[in-house]
Write an enzyme that holds these catalytic residues in place. Sequence first.
Site, mmCIF file in Angstrom:
data_model
loop_
_atom_site.group_PDB
_atom_site.id
_atom_site.type_symbol
_atom_site.label_atom_id
_atom_site.label_comp_id
_atom_site.label_asym_id
_atom_site.label_seq_id
_atom_site.Cartn_x
_atom_site.Cartn_y
_atom_site.Cartn_z
ATOM 1 N N GLY A 201 0.826 -1.212 0.000
ATOM 2 C CA GLY A 201 0.000 0.000 0.000
ATOM 3 C C GLY A 201 0.853 1.252 0.000
ATOM 4 C CG ASN A 202 -0.395 4.674 -1.333
ATOM 5 O OD1 ASN A 202 -1.092 5.429 -0.689
ATOM 6 N ND2 ASN A 202 -0.832 4.058 -2.432
#
Length: 399
Positions: A201-202
């Site tokens: 993810g981020n």
Amino acid sequence: MRIIVGVTGGIAAYKATSIIRQLTEAGHSVKVIPTANALRFIGATTLEALSHNTVDPDLYTDVDSVKHVALGQEADLVLVAPATAAFLGRYAAGIADDLLLNTLLVTKAPVVVAPAMHTEMWNHPSTQENVATLEERGVRVMVPAEGRLTGADYGIGRLPEPEEIVKFALANYPVSSLAGKHFVVTAGGTQEPIDPVRFIGNHSSGKQGIAIAREAKARGARVTLIAANLEDSNEFDAQLNVHTAAELQAAVAATLSEATVLVMTAAVSDFKVANGAEQKLKRAELFAEQSSIQITLEQNPDILADAVAQLAADNSKCITVGFAAETAGGEALEKFAQHKLASKGCHILVANDVSNGAVFGAETNDTLILTKSGRAVSAKGSKALVAAELLDVIESELA
Ligand code: CTP
């Protein structure tokens, strides 16, 4: 929207904190201008913390930004609460001897005033004449509430409850500049599964995207929020919840033909895991004979570039807005941003420097907004303020 909250020197000044909090929580950008006497009742630090904005009512600082004129020109709404009898008199007489009154004499935005004072002062002919003068000039003056006043007094003159003031003030904002327009705003960050438990993810929190969606809604647009891994809300006309880049692309494709504006704030993963596992990968099995494993990553589509191509093929007039998260500032940021504006083919590109955790999850942002037509606008401050500046640019592109 950009709201200026003027606070004048009365005992009810402390109630301004609740007004400021409610306005920022509703997604508005709030700039507080206290008078010198207001600061005898409430501290600038409190006002700064609640408004997420600097508070400096001194007319003679920051003179190069011409703030005594700029603040009033940029405001969408000015609310003065509480307003003392002395303030009403100076405003009605046009005595622009502080930053608040300079701002009020400059602004073309709607002005709402919520007086608070003792009954005798409110009923005094000079106060009533000042109120009548202001109302004739279009200022909306709230009638004070009746109730307990400072000391043992009781009567008319009490500041109305903060909820009522906020409701009254917002009802005076013209919300129609984007009526009939449909905004599709993507926000949050995509997640690409490794297995049913883990993902790549981020750090995107979705705050900037939601601020943009709120600003579009406040200006009367229909808003569809495509939310990548964000909480459900019923704030917008529609919310499509997605997890992966593929789901986000499908949601954009499903809404694109009806969109007037597409704002791609979401941080999209450029890659996904090839052959993501259906079952949880077990540690003992993964590392039975080796101490490292390899994950193969496959390219994800460029959703924005694909959407721009689709819109061109459809001869659509939809305005497209991209974001550029870069780890560079100054001239390097502008260079990356110009390059991304051209490579994505969008109408507007908002660039920000995300190095050192300055943006992800923060309440503020520092951006450079570039347009294909050659404009460059710096927007720095709360995410609501950046949203308002961006919406101004979008509105001028739509025009
Ligand atoms: N974007 C997209 N699809 C992707 C990656 C990004 O639509 N696969 C969009 C983002 O929503 C944003 C813009 O493209 O509006 C720029 O995203 P950014 O991550 O800054 O750029 P990248 O295209 O990933 O380029 P680079 O990694 O070289 O910075």
